[in-house]
Design a protein around this motif. Structure first.
Motif, mmCIF file in Angstrom:
data_model
loop_
_atom_site.group_PDB
_atom_site.id
_atom_site.type_symbol
_atom_site.label_atom_id
_atom_site.label_comp_id
_atom_site.label_asym_id
_atom_site.label_seq_id
_atom_site.Cartn_x
_atom_site.Cartn_y
_atom_site.Cartn_z
ATOM 1 N N MET A 1 41.737 47.324 39.156
ATOM 2 C CA MET A 1 41.315 47.035 40.502
ATOM 3 C C MET A 1 41.062 45.533 40.596
ATOM 4 O O MET A 1 40.681 44.908 39.615
ATOM 5 N N LYS A 2 41.238 44.985 41.747
ATOM 6 C CA LYS A 2 41.044 43.547 41.926
ATOM 7 C C LYS A 2 39.557 43.208 42.084
ATOM 8 O O LYS A 2 38.771 43.983 42.619
ATOM 9 N N GLY A 3 39.204 42.030 41.626
ATOM 10 C CA GLY A 3 37.819 41.565 41.664
ATOM 11 C C GLY A 3 37.238 41.506 43.065
ATOM 12 O O GLY A 3 36.026 41.618 43.247
ATOM 13 N N THR A 4 38.096 41.360 44.062
ATOM 14 C CA THR A 4 37.608 41.286 45.437
ATOM 15 C C THR A 4 36.845 42.548 45.839
ATOM 16 O O THR A 4 35.894 42.487 46.629
ATOM 17 N N VAL A 6 34.927 44.429 43.834
ATOM 18 C CA VAL A 6 33.581 44.327 43.257
ATOM 19 C C VAL A 6 32.776 43.257 43.997
ATOM 20 O O VAL A 6 31.581 43.432 44.254
ATOM 21 N N ASN A 7 33.429 42.160 44.358
ATOM 22 C CA ASN A 7 32.729 41.109 45.103
ATOM 23 C C ASN A 7 32.219 41.631 46.439
ATOM 24 O O ASN A 7 31.099 41.324 46.854
ATOM 25 N N PHE A 37 33.042 37.788 39.440
ATOM 26 C CA PHE A 37 34.357 38.411 39.439
ATOM 27 C C PHE A 37 35.313 37.556 40.262
ATOM 28 O O PHE A 37 35.049 37.297 41.433
ATOM 29 N N MET A 38 36.379 37.117 39.638
ATOM 30 C CA MET A 38 37.400 36.346 40.346
ATOM 31 C C MET A 38 38.112 37.285 41.319
ATOM 32 O O MET A 38 38.446 38.420 40.970
ATOM 33 N N VAL A 39 38.368 36.814 42.515
ATOM 34 C CA VAL A 39 38.924 37.638 43.584
ATOM 35 C C VAL A 39 40.192 38.374 43.156
ATOM 36 O O VAL A 39 40.333 39.573 43.384
ATOM 37 N N PHE A 40 41.131 37.685 42.521
ATOM 38 C CA PHE A 40 42.404 38.310 42.172
ATOM 39 C C PHE A 40 42.463 38.773 40.724
ATOM 40 O O PHE A 40 43.508 39.208 40.246
ATOM 41 N N ALA A 106 51.972 44.400 52.266
ATOM 42 C CA ALA A 106 52.054 42.968 52.576
ATOM 43 C C ALA A 106 50.920 42.182 51.912
ATOM 44 O O ALA A 106 51.139 41.099 51.367
ATOM 45 N N MET A 107 49.703 42.741 51.953
ATOM 46 C CA MET A 107 48.536 42.044 51.398
ATOM 47 C C MET A 107 48.643 41.878 49.886
ATOM 48 O O MET A 107 48.142 40.911 49.339
ATOM 49 N N THR A 108 49.264 42.818 49.224
ATOM 50 C CA THR A 108 49.249 42.804 47.766
ATOM 51 C C THR A 108 50.574 42.351 47.152
ATOM 52 O O THR A 108 50.687 42.290 45.930
ATOM 53 N N LYS A 109 51.538 42.021 47.981
ATOM 54 C CA LYS A 109 52.867 41.652 47.489
ATOM 55 C C LYS A 109 52.815 40.517 46.466
ATOM 56 O O LYS A 109 53.508 40.542 45.458
ATOM 57 N N SER A 110 51.988 39.525 46.701
ATOM 58 C CA SER A 110 51.940 38.367 45.799
ATOM 59 C C SER A 110 50.862 38.498 44.718
ATOM 60 O O SER A 110 50.670 37.571 43.938
ATOM 61 N N MET A 111 50.166 39.617 44.673
ATOM 62 C CA MET A 111 49.122 39.818 43.666
ATOM 63 C C MET A 111 49.714 40.459 42.417
ATOM 64 O O MET A 111 50.236 41.568 42.476
ATOM 65 N N VAL A 112 49.624 39.746 41.321
ATOM 66 C CA VAL A 112 50.127 40.264 40.055
ATOM 67 C C VAL A 112 49.331 41.513 39.660
ATOM 68 O O VAL A 112 48.110 41.559 39.816
ATOM 69 N N ASN A 113 50.031 42.528 39.178
ATOM 70 C CA ASN A 113 49.432 43.777 38.700
ATOM 71 C C ASN A 113 48.713 44.586 39.771
ATOM 72 O O ASN A 113 47.908 45.450 39.440
ATOM 73 N N SER A 114 48.959 44.313 41.032
ATOM 74 C CA SER A 114 48.261 45.107 42.043
ATOM 75 C C SER A 114 48.882 46.496 42.109
ATOM 76 O O SER A 114 50.083 46.675 41.933
#
Length: 173
Positions: A1-4, A6-7, A37-40, A106-114
């Motif tokens: 899961m992405k850090g965002t 948890v943030n 926690f880093m957002v991505f 669209a939101m997660t397209k550029s997020m590695v391992n999303s």
């Protein structure tokens, strides 16, 4: 899961119940009370669920209550800072919810391992849809909370019913 995720949870707990409650939840989950926690960043799903369970324990609430609070906060506060333009593209909850799969993509397209959940839809009638949820995480209760948050955003009194572990019925006013 992405850090965002948890943030967002940390911001919610700190702003509504006090920073000390968030720090206590982190410690119960086995983390440093000042953990950042880093957002991505990728956060282990099991660790995130440990934090969620710790928040439930500290606040003496159920997972359903936590999911509803998280969903409302994510939609109406936290995500508005990052993704507000997605909400503004639509004028009602139904149109937004029917676009949720493409929005996630669209939101997660550029997020590695999303690995966002995927959605498909069944149109029952003009006022009722069923959202089919597909995710290895089994967090459908959070989808219910997010749907309720979307209803609040568009000022619509949605009736949201969890049908089973991968289906939610939404009735629009």
């Amino acid at each position: 899961m992405k850090g965002t995720i948890v943030n967002c949870l940390g911001e919610l707990v700190s702003s509504k119940f006090g920073k000390d409650k968030w720090e206590q939840a982190l410690e119960i989950a086995g983390l440093n009370k000042n953990a950042m926690f880093m957002v991505f960043a990728d956060i282990d799903d099991a660790q995130v669920m440990k934090v969620v369970q710790s928040v439930c324990k500290v606040l003496n609430i159920t997972l359903e209550q936590a999911a509803d609070a998280f969903g409302d906060y994510w939609v109406n506060v936290y995500s508005q800072k990052l993704y507000g333009h997605y909400y503004k593209k639509y004028t009602n909850a139904k149109d937004f919810l029917l676009s949720m799969d493409s929005v996630h993509e669209a939101m997660t397209k550029s997020m590695v391992n999303s690995a966002p959940p995927r959605f498909s839809y069944e149109i029952v009638n003009e006022k009722t849809i069923i959202i089919n949820y597909k995710s290895k995480r089994n967090l459908i209760q959070f989808l219910v909370g997010l749907i309720k948050g979307v209803g609040n955003y568009y000022k619509e009194n949605l009736r949201v019913k969890l049908l089973n572990n991968n289906r939610v019925e939404v009735v629009f006013p």
